[in-house]
Enzyme design. Structure first.
Site, mmCIF file in Angstrom:
data_model
loop_
_atom_site.group_PDB
_atom_site.id
_atom_site.type_symbol
_atom_site.label_atom_id
_atom_site.label_comp_id
_atom_site.label_asym_id
_atom_site.label_seq_id
_atom_site.Cartn_x
_atom_site.Cartn_y
_atom_site.Cartn_z
ATOM 1 N N HIS A 99 0.779 -0.914 0.128
ATOM 2 C CA HIS A 99 0.053 0.034 0.038
ATOM 3 C C HIS A 99 1.010 1.827 -0.067
ATOM 4 O O HIS A 99 1.620 1.550 0.494
ATOM 5 C CB HIS A 99 -0.828 -0.311 1.428
ATOM 6 N N ASP A 101 -0.473 4.082 0.999
ATOM 7 C CA ASP A 101 -0.861 5.582 1.968
ATOM 8 C C ASP A 101 0.065 5.207 3.491
ATOM 9 O O ASP A 101 0.181 4.242 3.331
ATOM 10 C CB ASP A 101 -2.559 5.086 1.656
ATOM 11 N N ASP A 132 6.817 1.105 7.204
ATOM 12 C CA ASP A 132 5.393 1.271 6.517
ATOM 13 C C ASP A 132 4.702 1.511 5.802
ATOM 14 O O ASP A 132 4.123 2.199 5.272
ATOM 15 C CB ASP A 132 4.724 0.836 7.702
ATOM 16 N N GLU A 166 -4.971 0.928 2.362
ATOM 17 C CA GLU A 166 -5.186 0.072 3.389
ATOM 18 C C GLU A 166 -5.101 0.328 4.990
ATOM 19 O O GLU A 166 -5.760 -0.297 5.765
ATOM 20 C CB GLU A 166 -3.926 -0.694 3.008
ATOM 21 N N GLU A 167 -4.513 2.289 5.511
ATOM 22 C CA GLU A 167 -4.609 2.252 6.712
ATOM 23 C C GLU A 167 -6.275 2.274 7.339
ATOM 24 O O GLU A 167 -5.818 2.694 8.502
ATOM 25 C CB GLU A 167 -3.564 3.713 6.512
ATOM 26 N N GLU A 192 4.302 -5.897 3.557
ATOM 27 C CA GLU A 192 4.276 -5.710 4.922
ATOM 28 C C GLU A 192 5.742 -5.610 5.280
ATOM 29 O O GLU A 192 6.510 -7.166 5.163
ATOM 30 C CB GLU A 192 3.390 -5.727 5.666
ATOM 31 N N HIS A 409 4.018 3.691 12.403
ATOM 32 C CA HIS A 409 2.831 4.844 13.386
ATOM 33 C C HIS A 409 3.850 4.985 13.748
ATOM 34 O O HIS A 409 3.218 5.949 15.085
ATOM 35 C CB HIS A 409 1.886 3.732 13.486
#
Length: 441
Positions: A99, A101, A132, A166-167, A192, A409
């Site tokens: 992903h 995003d 990520d 995705e997030e 991932e 994150h």
């Protein structure tokens, strides 16, 4: 590595030659602030479109790898990109998915620099999205570039995907959209992050279930000077007022006890004990329309994030959580008459790849070849990913990718360069062994 004529050796050599370019491309991708515009707290119109910019960057790399490139857009200004390196025929197809995003940058004062300006050291790349999961996207793209530079022609198709959404679990705009557009395969690797600091990526065949829900409580406001009269049931009690902050502890203790039970009894061999949890992550309580503590708070909402055992369904866990909370509240006179209100906001089912699935052995072998004979560690995924939605479309796979999971994150997120290189090699070697080679290759 000395090239022996084996295409695997040639591909490994090419990845090593491309390592500096990989770092440069990752830095370029980090420089695009592709925060998911639907992430809570974001101003959609101000940031929408950046995901598409990362997809465009990937499209150039996919084209360099010899792929036919297609843009799939389910929501305006949020482009997914798909590349298909067509095989000669007769082999299995493989999908490498990730992903584009990222989550918001968080507190800027905790970053060592601009989160969207990569910092490259001797052994890592630091920046929002490094782990990520722009590192995985770049490694997958360069695996395909290395295959082409090494002159490898696969028998089966190799598919590359950069998806949006995705997030926040917005798979309808991302992974589900591209699968429904026909970009699917016989097996998938979601790129991932699956590593930890100082390790190589792990092989991850299982993800937990994820639930996001809120509980709202109703109280009765009153002057703060009446707290003593209201908090002790032998005095006036709830006839004068009810403070929801006090009542929340009934809910908290019930779910905290359930969390302890999960730690003792809900064990899984690929997750550390205590992993499955119930996190009260957001708490809002106040007197209606007032943000001063001179009244009893008559409103309270708590937001929980839940990770649960992959062998349990979301429905089973939801019933358990609601049952525990309601049973605890039944013992409290006020909560019995004013029960909590649940709102279930995100239901992300778990995923497991069977142990005997052929992809497991192929990825393990590719990792070991790239790592000089060292087999990969096997682990459960620390979060959730789009494997769940692939599974809903009949596509199985696993997680394998570069990144230090605990920095996802977080401020000063980083990926180790050694993991980028290892992942690109593993993806390329998996493609050779899964898709097969044309005669004479």
């Amino acid at each position: 590595m000395t090239n022996t004529g084996d295409p695997r050796d040639a591909v490994i050599d090419e990845v090593d030659r491309l390592a500096e370019r990989m770092v440069s491309s990752l830095s370029d991708a980090i420089a695009v602030p592709s925060v998911n515009p639907r992430y809570p707290g974001q101003e959609y119109d101000k940031i929408v479109g950046a995901e598409s910019d990362v997809s465009a960057l990937l499209a150039d790399l996919y084209a360099e790898a010899g792929a036919d490139v297609t843009k799939v857009t389910a929501e305006p200004r949020r482009d997914n990109v798909c590349g298909v390196v067509a095989g000669a025929g007769g082999g299995r197809s493989l999908l490498l998915n990730g992903h584009v995003d990222v989550v918001p940058e968080g507190r800027l004062d905790r970053w060592r620099g601009n989160p969207f300006q990569a910092v490259v050291t001797d052994d890592k790349v630091v920046g929002r999205g490094a782990t990520d999961m722009k590192g995985g996207l770049i490694a997958a793209a360069y695996a395909a570039v290395a295959l082409r530079r090494a002159g490898v022609r696969l028998a089966g198709d190799l598919l590359l995907q950069g998806v949006v959404g995705e997030e926040v679990g917005d798979h309808e705009a991302g992974t589900t959209a591209v699968l429904e557009a026909g970009f699917t395969a016989d097996a998938a690797i979601v790129c991932e992050p699956s590593g930890q600091a100082g390790t190589l990526p792990a092989q991850v065949p299982v993800t937990p279930g994820l639930l996001w829900f809120s509980i709202s409580l109703e109280g009765k406001t009153a002057h703060s000077g009446l707290r003593g009269m209201t908090v002790h049931p032998t005095l006036e009690g709830d006839a004068l007022g009810v403070n929801t902050v006090d009542k929340f502890w009934t809910v908290y203790q019930a779910l905290r006890a359930l969390e302890d039970e999960w730690a003792r009894h809900n064990r899984h061999p690929l997750f550390p004990p205590g992993y499955f949890n119930l996190l009260p992550g957001v708490l809002r309580a106040n007197p209606s329309g007032i943000l001063v503590p001179f009244f009893l708070a008559d409103e309270l909402t708590v937001e929980y994030c839940v990770y649960h055992h992959p062998d349990r369904s979301n429905e089973e866990v939801i019933a358990e959580i609601e049952g525990r909370v309601l049973a605890a509240c039944a013992a409290d006179p006020w909560l019995r008459e004013h029960p909590p209100v649940f709102e279930w906001k995100l239901l992300w089912p778990p995923y497991s790849l069977p142990d005997d699935a052929p992809l497991n052995a192929v990825v393990a072998g590719a990792h070991a070849t790239a790592a000089g004979g060292v087999a990969p560690q096997r682990a459960g995924f620390m979060g959730v990913c789009d494997l769940t939605w692939m599974d809903r479309k009949g596509l199985g796979g696993l997680v394998y990718g570069p990144g230090v999971g605990f920095t996802a994150h977080a401020e000063n997120e980083y990926v180790e360069i050694a993991q980028l290189v290892q992942s690109a090699k593993t993806y390329a070697l998996t493609a050779i062994d899964w898709c097969g080679l044309t005669d004479g290759a």
